[in-house]
Design a protein around this motif. Sequence first.
Motif, PDB file in Angstrom:
ATOM      1  N   UNK A 373      -7.844  -5.937  24.457  1.00 43.79           N
ATOM      2  CA  UNK A 373      -7.318  -4.653  24.058  1.00 43.79           C
ATOM      3  C   UNK A 373      -7.050  -5.142  22.219  1.00 43.79           C
ATOM      4  N   UNK A 374      -6.989  -6.528  22.545  1.00 43.97           N
ATOM      5  CA  UNK A 374      -6.785  -7.283  20.815  1.00 43.97           C
ATOM      6  C   UNK A 374      -8.194  -7.164  20.589  1.00 43.97           C
ATOM      7  N   UNK A 375      -9.181  -7.587  21.089  1.00 43.23           N
ATOM      8  CA  UNK A 375     -10.240  -7.751  20.334  1.00 43.23           C
ATOM      9  C   UNK A 375     -11.420  -6.553  20.909  1.00 43.23           C
ATOM     10  N   UNK A 376     -10.798  -5.380  21.660  1.00 39.14           N
ATOM     11  CA  UNK A 376     -10.935  -3.778  20.979  1.00 39.14           C
ATOM     12  C   UNK A 376     -11.251  -3.409  19.864  1.00 39.14           C
ATOM     13  N   UNK A 377      -9.361  -4.428  19.835  1.00 43.07           N
ATOM     14  CA  UNK A 377      -9.169  -3.546  17.498  1.00 43.07           C
ATOM     15  C   UNK A 377     -10.252  -4.167  16.522  1.00 43.07           C
ATOM     16  N   UNK A 378     -10.144  -5.913  16.940  1.00 40.30           N
ATOM     17  CA  UNK A 378     -10.568  -6.201  15.977  1.00 40.30           C
ATOM     18  C   UNK A 378     -11.712  -5.492  16.095  1.00 40.30           C
ATOM     19  N   UNK A 379     -12.580  -5.659  16.903  1.00 38.05           N
ATOM     20  CA  UNK A 379     -13.960  -5.116  16.693  1.00 38.05           C
ATOM     21  C   UNK A 379     -14.449  -4.597  16.108  1.00 38.05           C
ATOM     22  N   UNK A 380     -13.385  -2.813  16.449  1.00 37.63           N
ATOM     23  CA  UNK A 380     -12.875  -1.217  15.997  1.00 37.63           C
ATOM     24  C   UNK A 380     -13.158  -2.063  14.089  1.00 37.63           C
ATOM     25  N   UNK A 381     -12.466  -2.503  14.026  1.00 40.52           N
ATOM     26  CA  UNK A 381     -11.465  -2.780  12.413  1.00 40.52           C
ATOM     27  C   UNK A 381     -12.639  -3.244  12.243  1.00 40.52           C
ATOM     28  N   UNK A 382     -13.856  -4.376  12.351  1.00 36.12           N
ATOM     29  CA  UNK A 382     -15.070  -4.828  11.940  1.00 36.12           C
ATOM     30  C   UNK A 382     -15.761  -4.056  11.743  1.00 36.12           C
ATOM     31  N   UNK A 383     -16.007  -2.841  12.685  1.00 44.25           N
ATOM     32  CA  UNK A 383     -17.070  -1.231  12.103  1.00 44.25           C
ATOM     33  C   UNK A 383     -16.773  -0.930  11.219  1.00 44.25           C
ATOM     34  N   UNK A 384     -15.157  -0.169  11.257  1.00 41.02           N
ATOM     35  CA  UNK A 384     -15.185   0.408  10.489  1.00 41.02           C
ATOM     36  C   UNK A 384     -15.078  -0.701   8.698  1.00 41.02           C
TER      37      UNK A 384
END
Length: 405
Positions: A373-384
């Motif tokens: 879940x942490x990885x998913x959040x970080x990747x989403x933040x990176x895309x944003x």
Amino acid sequence: MTAATISPEASQVRSKLPRPFWVLWGGTLINRVGTMVEPFIGVYLVSMRGFSLVTAGFVMTLFGAGSLLSQPIAGFLADRIGRKAVLTGGMLATGACLVALSMMDSIVGIGVLMLVLGLVLDAYRPASSALVADLVSPQDRPKAYAFLFWAVNMGFTAAMLIGGWLAAQKDFAWMFWVDAIACSAFGLMVWFAVPETRGEAEKASGSYLDVLRDRVMLGFCLILLAYTFVYLQSFTTMSIAMTRQGLPVEGYGLVMAVNGIVIVVLQPLVAKWLGRFDQSRVLALGMALVGVGFAVKALMTTVVGYGVAVAVWTLGEVLTAGIAAAIVAGLAPAHLRGRYMGLFGLTWSLGGLLAPLLGTQILQHANVPTLWVTCGVLAALGGAGQLLIAPAVRRRALVTAEAAA
């Protein structure tokens, strides 16, 4: 041949990558097919040299330290003395270091050689990336970098199969020699068949301070660092996470095979149209897919489930491959391309250090789903984050292209 020789207009008409690029591509493929020592060095140190796990870990840490330093140094030299000299010199030095390492018995000697190997092994990366930026028009760079990524993956897949067989036979001497020959062949191919692209304009004064003053580049590197932390969990903690969930060790190999198959099949197809779309949006979409693929692992408890998740984030990886380097090439002034690519490479190296360090801490103090879940959040933040800096990236790429014209 210089960057001005192959104009954007000519590239639009022909839509073909120049011959020197394909020499670089072929050399990269040969080099990666021969890359056998690095993945199996831990097995070699323990089983053949009799090192303890602690000693082997320390020696491999020396290699990592050298690799971390190599990117900014090689980037500086690529701007200072030329792309060809750095790439060929690094590859020939790597070949010599591998041969010496295969014959070395002393622990101190092996440690020193591993440090040097880390310095020279990946020194070609900033020079290679700068060569592509010099040779290829801006709209074709995503395609060019994506094709290089394809060559790396095809070669690495072959290297794992051949290297794994040689390691099982304990023919480590052959591994060292094949790797050394492949590195030397790559360097010589570039020396004799690729023109030096650093022209007189690129000899203008500049330093890493100029790169570090570039807020857009620094912001992009922070975004990329978050992404690399996520992506590299697949090579560091995913095998641990799967075994902690009671899945067989060989299951990790099976799901990572999905990654290789998807890349080999789709990358050349996707590469042809990557340059048609806004680079930042493509990168953001790729990061989002990677985030989804990692996040859904939190729900997976079987090898098949992990395989599906890997297929999802590999689709994102296919989109991001080549785009990140193309963005850096668009941000970099011609006389600082080596240094920009050096900082780009350093970001990946830092991600390589942080991924196992922090990923294992999350596994130890939380649980497997929390990591994903942490990885998913970080990747989403990176895309944003990439979407936020997209207007600045587009403006800078336009200014850089006009200055190079």
